[in-house]
Design a protein around this motif. Sequence first.
Motif, short mmCIF file in Angstrom:
data_model
loop_
_atom_site.label_atom_id
_atom_site.label_comp_id
_atom_site.label_asym_id
_atom_site.label_seq_id
_atom_site.Cartn_x
_atom_site.Cartn_y
_atom_site.Cartn_z
N ASP A 107 4.26 82.53 80.84
CA ASP A 107 4.78 82.39 81.95
C ASP A 107 4.54 83.34 83.05
O ASP A 107 5.26 83.33 84.36
CB ASP A 107 6.52 82.11 81.78
N ASN A 108 3.97 84.34 82.66
CA ASN A 108 3.51 85.54 83.58
C ASN A 108 4.62 86.55 84.06
O ASN A 108 4.44 87.12 85.11
CB ASN A 108 2.89 84.90 84.92
N ASN A 109 5.76 86.13 83.47
CA ASN A 109 6.75 87.34 83.76
C ASN A 109 6.70 88.50 83.33
O ASN A 109 7.20 89.34 83.85
CB ASN A 109 7.90 86.54 83.32
N TYR A 110 6.08 88.58 82.14
CA TYR A 110 6.15 89.96 81.67
C TYR A 110 4.71 90.50 81.13
O TYR A 110 3.84 89.38 80.40
CB TYR A 110 7.17 90.28 80.45
N ALA A 111 4.30 91.67 80.98
CA ALA A 111 3.33 92.49 80.18
C ALA A 111 4.15 93.27 79.24
O ALA A 111 4.80 93.91 79.38
CB ALA A 111 2.50 93.22 81.11
N ILE A 112 3.47 93.04 78.00
CA ILE A 112 4.34 93.44 76.67
C ILE A 112 3.34 94.65 76.01
O ILE A 112 2.05 94.10 75.71
CB ILE A 112 4.62 92.54 75.75
N ALA A 113 3.50 95.88 75.91
CA ALA A 113 2.63 96.81 75.33
C ALA A 113 3.24 97.18 73.86
O ALA A 113 4.34 97.34 73.83
CB ALA A 113 2.51 98.02 76.11
N SER A 114 2.54 97.31 73.06
CA SER A 114 3.03 97.62 71.71
C SER A 114 2.80 98.99 71.53
O SER A 114 2.02 99.74 71.95
CB SER A 114 2.24 96.96 70.48
N GLY A 115 3.98 99.93 70.73
CA GLY A 115 3.94 100.98 70.69
C GLY A 115 3.20 101.99 69.87
O GLY A 115 2.69 103.08 69.90
N LYS A 116 2.32 101.27 68.91
CA LYS A 116 1.57 101.93 67.85
C LYS A 116 2.41 103.12 66.90
O LYS A 116 2.85 103.25 65.78
CB LYS A 116 0.40 102.31 68.16
N LEU A 117 2.52 104.23 67.73
CA LEU A 117 3.12 105.53 67.36
C LEU A 117 4.63 105.42 67.43
O LEU A 117 5.35 106.23 67.25
CB LEU A 117 2.58 106.68 67.82
N ASP A 118 5.27 104.30 68.19
CA ASP A 118 6.68 104.36 68.27
C ASP A 118 6.99 102.78 67.80
O ASP A 118 6.27 101.87 67.93
CB ASP A 118 6.96 104.45 70.01
N PRO A 119 8.22 102.63 67.28
CA PRO A 119 8.79 101.43 66.54
C PRO A 119 8.97 100.43 67.67
O PRO A 119 9.48 99.21 67.26
CB PRO A 119 9.96 101.71 65.60
N THR A 120 8.65 100.57 68.87
CA THR A 120 8.98 99.78 69.86
C THR A 120 8.13 98.83 70.68
O THR A 120 6.91 99.30 70.54
CB THR A 120 10.08 100.17 71.12
N ALA A 121 8.20 97.87 71.46
CA ALA A 121 7.26 97.40 72.50
C ALA A 121 8.00 97.59 73.85
O ALA A 121 8.97 97.50 73.91
CB ALA A 121 7.02 95.72 72.12
N THR A 122 7.05 97.71 74.69
CA THR A 122 7.53 98.03 76.04
C THR A 122 7.31 96.70 76.91
O THR A 122 6.19 96.27 77.13
CB THR A 122 6.90 99.11 76.79
N VAL A 123 8.48 96.15 77.40
CA VAL A 123 8.42 94.80 78.27
C VAL A 123 8.50 95.26 79.85
O VAL A 123 9.19 95.95 80.31
CB VAL A 123 9.48 93.93 78.08
N ILE A 124 7.33 94.74 80.38
CA ILE A 124 7.10 95.21 81.75
C ILE A 124 7.36 93.94 82.70
O ILE A 124 6.71 93.01 82.51
CB ILE A 124 5.73 95.87 82.10
N ASP A 125 8.31 93.96 83.72
CA ASP A 125 8.60 92.95 84.54
C ASP A 125 7.43 93.04 85.58
O ASP A 125 7.34 93.76 86.52
CB ASP A 125 9.89 93.05 85.23
N ILE A 126 6.60 91.96 85.80
CA ILE A 126 5.30 91.80 86.39
C ILE A 126 5.75 91.74 88.09
O ILE A 126 5.17 92.41 89.13
CB ILE A 126 4.39 90.80 86.07
N ALA A 127 6.86 90.91 88.17
CA ALA A 127 7.20 90.70 89.82
C ALA A 127 7.73 91.86 90.19
O ALA A 127 7.65 92.28 91.63
CB ALA A 127 8.32 89.76 89.75
N ALA A 128 8.45 92.64 89.17
CA ALA A 128 8.86 93.85 89.97
C ALA A 128 8.01 94.89 90.39
O ALA A 128 8.27 95.87 91.00
CB ALA A 128 10.00 94.50 88.71
N LEU A 129 6.94 94.90 89.68
CA LEU A 129 5.85 96.04 90.12
C LEU A 129 5.51 95.68 91.66
O LEU A 129 5.24 96.86 92.30
CB LEU A 129 4.75 95.53 89.32
N ASP A 130 5.71 94.67 92.25
CA ASP A 130 5.74 94.70 93.63
C ASP A 130 6.63 95.33 94.54
O ASP A 130 6.74 95.30 95.84
CB ASP A 130 5.40 93.39 94.14
N GLU A 131 7.97 95.32 93.71
CA GLU A 131 9.25 95.80 94.56
C GLU A 131 9.48 97.15 94.27
O GLU A 131 10.15 97.83 95.37
CB GLU A 131 10.14 94.91 94.04
#
Length: 633
Positions: free
Chosen positions: A340-364
Amino acid sequence: MTDTTHTETDDAQGRDEEMLLPQLGLDRRDFMKAGAAAGTLGAMAGCTGLLDRDDGTGAGGASGNADAHVPPGELDEYYAFLSGGHSGDIRVLGLPSMREIMRIPVFNHESARGYGYDDESSEMLEEAGGYTWGDTHHPRVSQTDNDYDGRWAFVNDKANGRMARINLKYFETDAIVDIPNQQGTHGACCVLPDTKYVIGVGEFRVPLENDGRSLDAPDEYGSVFAAINPETMNVEWEVLVDGNMDNGDGGKEGKWFFTTGYNSEGGVTESEMTQSDRDMVKAFNIPAIEAAVEAGDYEEINEVPVVDGRQDSPLNSGSDPVVKYIPTPKSPHGVSVTPDNNYAIASGKLDPTATVIDIAALDEVDDPEEAVVGRPRLGMGPLHTAYDGRGHAYTTLFIDSQVVKWDIEAAVEADLGSEDPVVEKIDVHYNPGHLIASESYTADPAGDWLISLNKLSKDRFLPVGPMHPENDQLIYIGDDEGGMELVKDKPSYAEPHDASIVHRDKIEPAKTYDPEDLDLEHTAAGEESVERVADDRVEVKMYSMRNEFGFPDITVQEGDTVEMQVTNIETTSDILHSLVIPEHDVNIKMAPQETTKVTFEADEPGVYWMYCGFFCSALHLEMRSQLLVEPEG
C-alpha cells in the motif's frame, strides 16, 4: 492473533536480552559468535520440532490445506525467477510444483544456448567488462501501474558491478551494462509505478576516480546509487552517499527509493566499521535528484553525472534534500516497501527488530528519525521481508532458522520492541536469507505462496560430498487461520539469493522467433550463399531444418576468418537446431525462425564435421555438413 507455540530454542534465546540486543554492550564479533552457535542449535531443533508437531499451529505448523500438486501435463500458476548466484544465471521455476523449467544464462557462458559463443552474446559480455563469471542476486520484473507487465526482468551482478536485462518474450538476456564508479552492485530494484529506472545499489566504497591516487585516503572513498534507463540500459545519473549500501526497494509512487546501509563510520577494517551502535537507511528523493541533474548540480565522473548526496552536501541542506538519512539499529540488511506504499521496512540483521518507516511522514518531519513509527521484536537475525496483501509481513530469521509472520499495523500501534505484532513462526531448514511471496513486490500481492531461500540444507538431501546444496522451501501462506504450511523442499546449487514470483497470465513468451525482432537477416531455403568478401574472410549464410543444413560442405582456406550465419527455418515450436564444430569451439543454437551468427578462425587445414547438437528427428545423426579447410598456398 499472536503465536502461542514456540520452539525450545526460541524460548532459550528469548530469555537472553544481552544476546539479542548488541547495542546493550555485546560487540559485533561476540554477537555473531553467539548467534552462530544459537543458529546451529536452532536449526536442528527446528527440524525435530517440525517432525514432532502435528497440531497445525505455531512454529512449523501445517494445516494440510495446501494443494501444491501439479499433475503431469498440467501447467503451474506462477513463474518464479530465482537468482542462480555464482552460476551467473537465472533459474525459472513453476509454482507451486517447484519444477525447474529453464535456466537463463546472464553473466555466464552456456553451451546449450550457445550463449557467450555466438557473436552477439559474446560481444555483449565483452563490452560489459569481459569478465568470465558473475554472481546474480536480485531478479526484478518490470511493472506498469505497479503490476507486472511481462516485458523484462532485471538482475544485478553483485561481484562485478553490472546490471542485466532479460527479454521475457524470448526469456533471454539482451543487454548488460557495466556500471561506472561502482564496485559490488548489491541491490537491484525498479523505480515505480512504471519502471522509470532500474536502480543499482553500490555496496563497496571506492575512490570515484579510481586511478591509484587515493590508495591511502579512505575518506575520499564513496559508494554510489545508480539510475539506469530500462530502454537503453544507459546509466543516467548516480548519487554519492556516506557509508556502504546494502539492499534497496522503491516506493510505489515514484518519489522515494530506500536502501539499507552499514559502515556509517566510513571505515575500511572490521573494527573501524563497527564502532557505532547504529547505521542509516537512506531515502533517495528521485524528483529532487533529477532536478539537481537538470540544474547541473553534479560532477561528471567517468562520463556519468554524479550528484553529491552525502550528509554534509549542500544539496541536503535545504527543505527538499536529495537523500534523507534515517537512523536504525546497527547494520540493517533488507528493506522493502509495503504493497500500500505506507511503509518501508528495514530488517535488523544484528538487531532482533525490524524498523517501520512511515513514507508519508518523510515529507513532513524535519528529523527523519521521527518517520520511524514501529520497531517490532521479531527474533534472531531478521534479514528480509515479503508481504501477502492482507496486512501481514513475513521476515526471515537467519539465526533462528525461521520465517516469522507479523501484523504491520499492529507493529505501528505497539510499543517499540514489542513482540505483540508477531502472529506465527515456522521453522525452515536452515538459516534463511531472502524470501519472496507471490507477487509481493506489486501493489496487489496474491498472498498464497512463499519461498524461503535457505543458506544451509545439511541433512535434507542425499549427501554429495562436503559441498552441500542449498534449500529452497515452498510455504503455503493462504490460510490465516490454519497457519503457514511447509510444503516442499527443493535443492539448489550455490548460492542463490532472491526471487520474484509472477502470475503466468502476465507473461506471454513467444513460441517461435519473430524475424523482425532480430538484427540479423533471415536466410530462407534458396537464399543461402558463400561469399569471399576479402582475401582472408569468408561469409556464409545458410539455413537449417530437420535433417539438413543449407550446404552439404563449405570450403575455405587455411587462415581465413569465417563468419557463419544460420537461420532455423522451422515454423513448428520446440524444434531446436544447433551448429557444432568442436575443433573450432563452435556451438550455437537456433530456435525456430531464429538467426544466429558466429565468427571463428579456420587456422588448421583438414576436414571438420559440422553437425546439429539437438536431437531433432529420427535422422538427427545424418544432419551434418563438412567444413573443408584447404592448406595455405
